[in-house]
Design a protein around this motif. Structure first.
Motif, PDB file in Angstrom:
ATOM      1  N   SER B  30      11.098 -39.412 -12.531  1.00 38.16           N
ATOM      2  CA  SER B  30      10.076 -39.114 -13.530  1.00 38.16           C
ATOM      3  C   SER B  30       9.682 -37.641 -13.466  1.00 38.16           C
ATOM      4  CB  SER B  30       8.853 -40.013 -13.316  1.00 38.16           C
ATOM      5  OG  SER B  30       8.371 -39.865 -11.989  1.00 38.16           O
ATOM      6  N   SER B  31       9.811 -37.047 -12.318  1.00 31.25           N
ATOM      7  CA  SER B  31       9.578 -35.609 -12.181  1.00 31.25           C
ATOM      8  C   SER B  31      10.331 -35.117 -10.965  1.00 31.25           C
ATOM      9  CB  SER B  31       8.090 -35.288 -12.037  1.00 31.25           C
ATOM     10  OG  SER B  31       7.594 -35.775 -10.801  1.00 31.25           O
ATOM     11  N   LEU B  32      10.568 -33.821 -10.934  1.00 29.97           N
ATOM     12  CA  LEU B  32      11.266 -33.236  -9.798  1.00 29.97           C
ATOM     13  C   LEU B  32      10.568 -31.938  -9.431  1.00 29.97           C
ATOM     14  CD1 LEU B  32      14.993 -33.432  -9.149  1.00 29.97           C
ATOM     15  CD2 LEU B  32      13.841 -31.272  -8.702  1.00 29.97           C
ATOM     16  N   LEU B  46       6.715 -24.833  -5.582  1.00 28.54           N
ATOM     17  CA  LEU B  46       7.075 -23.730  -6.473  1.00 28.54           C
ATOM     18  C   LEU B  46       6.921 -24.141  -7.935  1.00 28.54           C
ATOM     19  CD1 LEU B  46      10.354 -22.472  -4.740  1.00 28.54           C
ATOM     20  CD2 LEU B  46       8.110 -21.373  -4.704  1.00 28.54           C
ATOM     21  N   VAL B  47       7.461 -25.313  -8.275  1.00 31.46           N
ATOM     22  CA  VAL B  47       7.451 -25.733  -9.679  1.00 31.46           C
ATOM     23  C   VAL B  47       7.661 -27.228  -9.773  1.00 31.46           C
ATOM     24  CG1 VAL B  47       9.922 -25.651 -10.210  1.00 31.46           C
ATOM     25  CG2 VAL B  47       8.273 -24.934 -11.941  1.00 31.46           C
ATOM     26  N   THR B  48       7.200 -27.815 -10.868  1.00 32.09           N
ATOM     27  CA  THR B  48       7.479 -29.207 -11.199  1.00 32.09           C
ATOM     28  C   THR B  48       8.124 -29.255 -12.582  1.00 32.09           C
ATOM     29  OG1 THR B  48       5.583 -30.013  -9.951  1.00 32.09           O
ATOM     30  CG2 THR B  48       6.489 -31.493 -11.611  1.00 32.09           C
ATOM     31  N   VAL B  49       9.192 -30.001 -12.709  1.00 31.50           N
ATOM     32  CA  VAL B  49       9.813 -30.219 -14.016  1.00 31.50           C
ATOM     33  C   VAL B  49       9.765 -31.703 -14.335  1.00 31.50           C
ATOM     34  CG1 VAL B  49      11.264 -28.162 -14.147  1.00 31.50           C
ATOM     35  CG2 VAL B  49      12.077 -30.150 -12.875  1.00 31.50           C
ATOM     36  N   VAL B  50       9.443 -32.026 -15.585  1.00 34.46           N
ATOM     37  CA  VAL B  50       9.246 -33.434 -15.943  1.00 34.46           C
ATOM     38  C   VAL B  50      10.086 -33.883 -17.133  1.00 34.46           C
ATOM     39  CG1 VAL B  50       6.934 -33.524 -14.985  1.00 34.46           C
ATOM     40  CG2 VAL B  50       7.241 -32.886 -17.362  1.00 34.46           C
ATOM     41  N   THR B  62      14.471 -19.287 -11.767  1.00 31.68           N
ATOM     42  CA  THR B  62      14.641 -20.104 -12.963  1.00 31.68           C
ATOM     43  C   THR B  62      15.000 -21.516 -12.532  1.00 31.68           C
ATOM     44  OG1 THR B  62      15.404 -18.214 -14.259  1.00 31.68           O
ATOM     45  CG2 THR B  62      15.872 -20.406 -15.139  1.00 31.68           C
ATOM     46  N   PHE B  63      14.245 -22.492 -12.998  1.00 34.81           N
ATOM     47  CA  PHE B  63      14.445 -23.886 -12.648  1.00 34.81           C
ATOM     48  C   PHE B  63      14.888 -24.651 -13.885  1.00 34.81           C
ATOM     49  CE2 PHE B  63      12.205 -23.447  -8.606  1.00 34.81           C
ATOM     50  CZ  PHE B  63      11.384 -22.372  -8.856  1.00 34.81           C
ATOM     51  N   GLN B  64      15.838 -25.557 -13.706  1.00 38.41           N
ATOM     52  CA  GLN B  64      16.305 -26.376 -14.816  1.00 38.41           C
ATOM     53  C   GLN B  64      16.374 -27.826 -14.386  1.00 38.41           C
ATOM     54  OE1 GLN B  64      19.747 -24.850 -16.764  1.00 38.41           O
ATOM     55  NE2 GLN B  64      19.633 -26.338 -18.418  1.00 38.41           N
ATOM     56  N   PHE B  65      15.929 -28.721 -15.265  1.00 40.96           N
ATOM     57  CA  PHE B  65      16.001 -30.161 -15.037  1.00 40.96           C
ATOM     58  C   PHE B  65      17.107 -30.692 -15.931  1.00 40.96           C
ATOM     59  CE2 PHE B  65      14.907 -33.881 -13.182  1.00 40.96           C
ATOM     60  CZ  PHE B  65      13.834 -34.634 -13.638  1.00 40.96           C
ATOM     61  N   GLY B  66      18.010 -31.496 -15.380  1.00 40.25           N
ATOM     62  CA  GLY B  66      19.113 -32.019 -16.157  1.00 40.25           C
ATOM     63  C   GLY B  66      18.647 -32.917 -17.299  1.00 40.25           C
ATOM     64  N   ASP B  67      19.476 -33.016 -18.326  1.00 34.40           N
ATOM     65  CA  ASP B  67      19.121 -33.819 -19.502  1.00 34.40           C
ATOM     66  C   ASP B  67      18.811 -35.264 -19.131  1.00 34.40           C
ATOM     67  OD1 ASP B  67      21.507 -32.118 -21.699  1.00 34.40           O
ATOM     68  OD2 ASP B  67      19.435 -31.643 -21.141  1.00 34.40           O
ATOM     69  N   LEU B  88      13.558 -26.778  -0.805  1.00 38.02           N
ATOM     70  CA  LEU B  88      13.648 -28.238  -0.847  1.00 38.02           C
ATOM     71  C   LEU B  88      13.399 -28.743  -2.256  1.00 38.02           C
ATOM     72  CD1 LEU B  88      11.387 -28.579   2.237  1.00 38.02           C
ATOM     73  CD2 LEU B  88      13.683 -29.535   2.220  1.00 38.02           C
ATOM     74  N   CYS B  89      14.224 -29.672  -2.706  1.00 39.54           N
ATOM     75  CA  CYS B  89      13.908 -30.364  -3.952  1.00 39.54           C
ATOM     76  C   CYS B  89      13.368 -31.741  -3.593  1.00 39.54           C
ATOM     77  CB  CYS B  89      15.112 -30.461  -4.880  1.00 39.54           C
ATOM     78  SG  CYS B  89      16.466 -31.481  -4.297  1.00 39.54           S
ATOM     79  N   ALA B  90      12.516 -32.276  -4.447  1.00 41.21           N
ATOM     80  CA  ALA B  90      11.913 -33.583  -4.203  1.00 41.21           C
ATOM     81  C   ALA B  90      11.763 -34.307  -5.521  1.00 41.21           C
ATOM     82  CB  ALA B  90      10.560 -33.427  -3.523  1.00 41.21           C
ATOM     83  N   GLY B  91      12.126 -35.578  -5.523  1.00 42.16           N
ATOM     84  CA  GLY B  91      12.049 -36.377  -6.738  1.00 42.16           C
ATOM     85  C   GLY B  91      11.005 -37.468  -6.614  1.00 42.16           C
TER      86      GLY B  91
END
Lengths: 112, 118
Positions: B30-32, B46-50, B62-67, B88-91
């Motif tokens: 739901s978010s990363l 650093l950032v959250t992408v949803v 630059t952060f990108q969330f896959g389609d 670290l990435c976290a989902g």
């Protein structure tokens, strides 16, 4: 700046001792977590809580226990410490939705 | 258990170079989030992408969330020694069968240890 605090920062104790690692947050977050991390390595979730009187075990089996009697406080206890418990323990909190976690500075535990 | 794979796990580069870190999973999130951790400290967000396909920029990052919301990347332009650290990435994803409100659990990848040499 996140308002989440862990004490102590460093702890060296003998085998067999009982210890409690303290974690407190003043942000009113319902969710709190404990992670175990060896230096420079991945974080392993060992306990988490959704709110008062709620505790769950994480993905990594741990001999520690936790309690959540108050929203702001989430202590972790080891009844009988062993050298294999030597690690860094990180506490974190987050809001219910969104999942962004705010971390404390960690407690580096050494069991001799 | 949902797994987040990060690559590369270690990277040592010279100041001024560019780099990309990848975070991949077979699970939908739901978010990363991306965190950076310095030795002896806790990770800092650093950032959250949803949103699938979302791109966020934070200065040289630059952060990108896959389609499909299963993967993400972090690109650093003109790296500096101050960028050195563990990334670290976290989902976050809902727990199956859970009736608890907000039962998202945060799962971390193994991290990418970056060293930027002057």
């Amino acid at each position: 700046e996140a308002d989440i605090y862990q004490t102590p920062r460093y702890l060296v104790i003998g085998t067999g001792k009982k210890i409690t690692l303290e974690c407190s947050q003043t942000m009113g977050h319902d969710k709190m977590y404990w992670y175990q991390q060896d230096p420079g390595m991945e974080l392993h979730l060992i306990h988490y809580s959704y709110g008062v009187n709620s505790t769950e075990k994480g993905d990594l089996s741990s001999e520690s226990t936790v309690s959540r009697i108050r929203t702001e406080h989430f202590p972790l206890t080891l009844e009988s410490a062993r050298p294999s418990h030597t690690s860094q323990y990180l506490c974190a909190s987050s809001v219910i939705r969104g999942g962004e976690a705010f971390f404390g500075q960690g407690t580096r535990l050494t069991v001799v | 258990t949902q797994l987040l794979e990060q690559s590369p796990q270690f990277l040592s580069i010279q100041e001024g170079e560019n780099l990309t870190v990848y975070c991949n999973s077979s699970s939908v999130f739901s978010s990363l989030q991306w965190y950076r951790q310095e030795p002896g400290e806790g990770p800092v967000l650093l950032v959250t992408v949803v949103t699938g396909g979302e791109v966020k920029k934070l200065k040289r990052l630059t952060f990108q969330f896959g389609d499909a919301r299963k993967d993400s990347s972090l690109h650093i332009t003109a790296a500096q020694p101050g960028d050195t650290g563990l990334y670290l990435c976290a989902g976050a994803s809902e727990q199956r069968g859970s009736t608890v409100r907000g039962s998202e659990k945060l799962v971390f990848g193994k991290g990418m240890k970056l060293t930027v040499n002057p």
